[in-house]
Design an enzyme around this catalytic site. Structure first.
Site, PDB file in Angstrom:
ATOM      1  N   TYR A   1       0.831  -1.203   0.000  1.00 49.25           N
ATOM      2  CA  TYR A   1       0.000   0.000   0.000  1.00 49.25           C
ATOM      3  C   TYR A   1       0.868   1.256   0.000  1.00 49.25           C
ATOM      4  CZ  TYR A   1      -3.821   3.150   1.270  1.00 49.25           C
ATOM      5  OH  TYR A   1      -4.751   4.167   1.289  1.00 49.25           O
TER       6      TYR A   1
ATOM      7  N   THR B   1     -14.422   6.128   6.267  1.00 48.67           N
ATOM      8  CA  THR B   1     -14.807   5.603   4.960  1.00 48.67           C
ATOM      9  C   THR B   1     -15.226   4.136   5.098  1.00 48.67           C
ATOM     10  OG1 THR B   1     -12.583   4.809   4.419  1.00 48.67           O
ATOM     11  CG2 THR B   1     -13.093   7.121   3.884  1.00 48.67           C
TER      12      THR B   1
END
Length: 250
Positions: free
Chosen positions: A156, A191
């Protein structure tokens, strides 16, 4: 660049930061094509200035089709890259060595996918007539993990670090075309990626943020997108939107 009446493309625009951005753009008077793997039902409820295009951001043909749809609404002026994914895998763990395929998948979606949409979007924007000093703007999404990657975030962080690293050279590449390129590096935001966490865990994460001590609201990301669009001097920059957090190793 004025947002009102502009045609914008938002990848990952059916959820999370992308959906908040889509709503902000619509509220400001833009027409928006949402590019996502799913979410046509969500976009269908946003009004007649929102359209949905199903596409994998790494698929050149699918992205081109989405941009063709946007072009049918008018000259494309804004591209916002919000599509992305992540995993938490250590290089060496009880399960063995980090699978190369898993590393490639994250880099392919987050970095290569962002570049794919960026390059094809830039091609469209470059064909438009200038409005004042510019033709349009491309906004990418990185992460604070590009700078403060935690344990298990090798893939990531690498993917988001790549987005950060290409911001300035691409802004310089596209300067002669009057196209700006800016990247937002968000911190901890409320989120769907955090949706599975219990409320206590989310509150604990928010307390790690110096000020304001809470998770970011996706609408605050959308607000920054609008400011970038309308501020012509913002170019080639990476903006940390993180409440001054610096992530610990774990």
């Amino acid at each position: 660049m004025k947002t009102k009446d502009a045609v914008a493309v938002v990848t990952g625009g059916a959820s999370g930061l992308g959906l908040a951005t889509t709503k902000r753009l619509l509220d400001a008077g833009a027409q928006v094509v949402v590019v996502d793997l799913r979410g046509d039902d969500v976009v269908g409820g946003l009004g007649d200035r929102a359209r949905f295009a199903q596409a994998d951001v790494t698929d050149e043909a699918a992205v081109s089709n989405a941009l063709e749809l946007a072009d049918s609404l008018g000259p494309v002026r804004v591209v916002v890259n919000c599509a992305g994914t992540g995993n938490a895998i250590r290089v060496l763990s009880r399960d063995g060595v980090f699978p190369l395929a898993a590393f490639r998948k994250i880099v392919d979606i987050n970095l290569v996918g962002t570049f794919n949409v960026l390059r094809l979007g830039a091609e469209r924007i470059a064909k438009t007539e200038p409005i004042g000093e510019e033709r349009g703007v491309i906004i990418n999404t990185a992460s604070v993990a590009a700078f403060d990657g935690q344990i298990g975030q090798a893939a990531y962080s690498a993917s988001k670090g790549g987005v950060v690293g290409m911001t300035l050279p691409i802004a310089r590449d596209l300067a002669s075309k009057l196209i700006r390129v800016v990247t937002i590096a968000p911190g901890l935001f409320d989120t769907p990626l955090l949706a599975s966490l219990p409320a206590e865990a989310k509150a604990s994460l928010g307390q790690q943020v110096p000020h304001p001590s809470r998770l970011g609201n996706p609408d605050e990301y959308g607000a920054l997108v609008l400011h970038i669009i309308e501020n012509p001097m913002l170019n080639g920059e990476v903006i940390r939107l993180d409440g001054a957090i610096r992530m610990a190793p774990r």
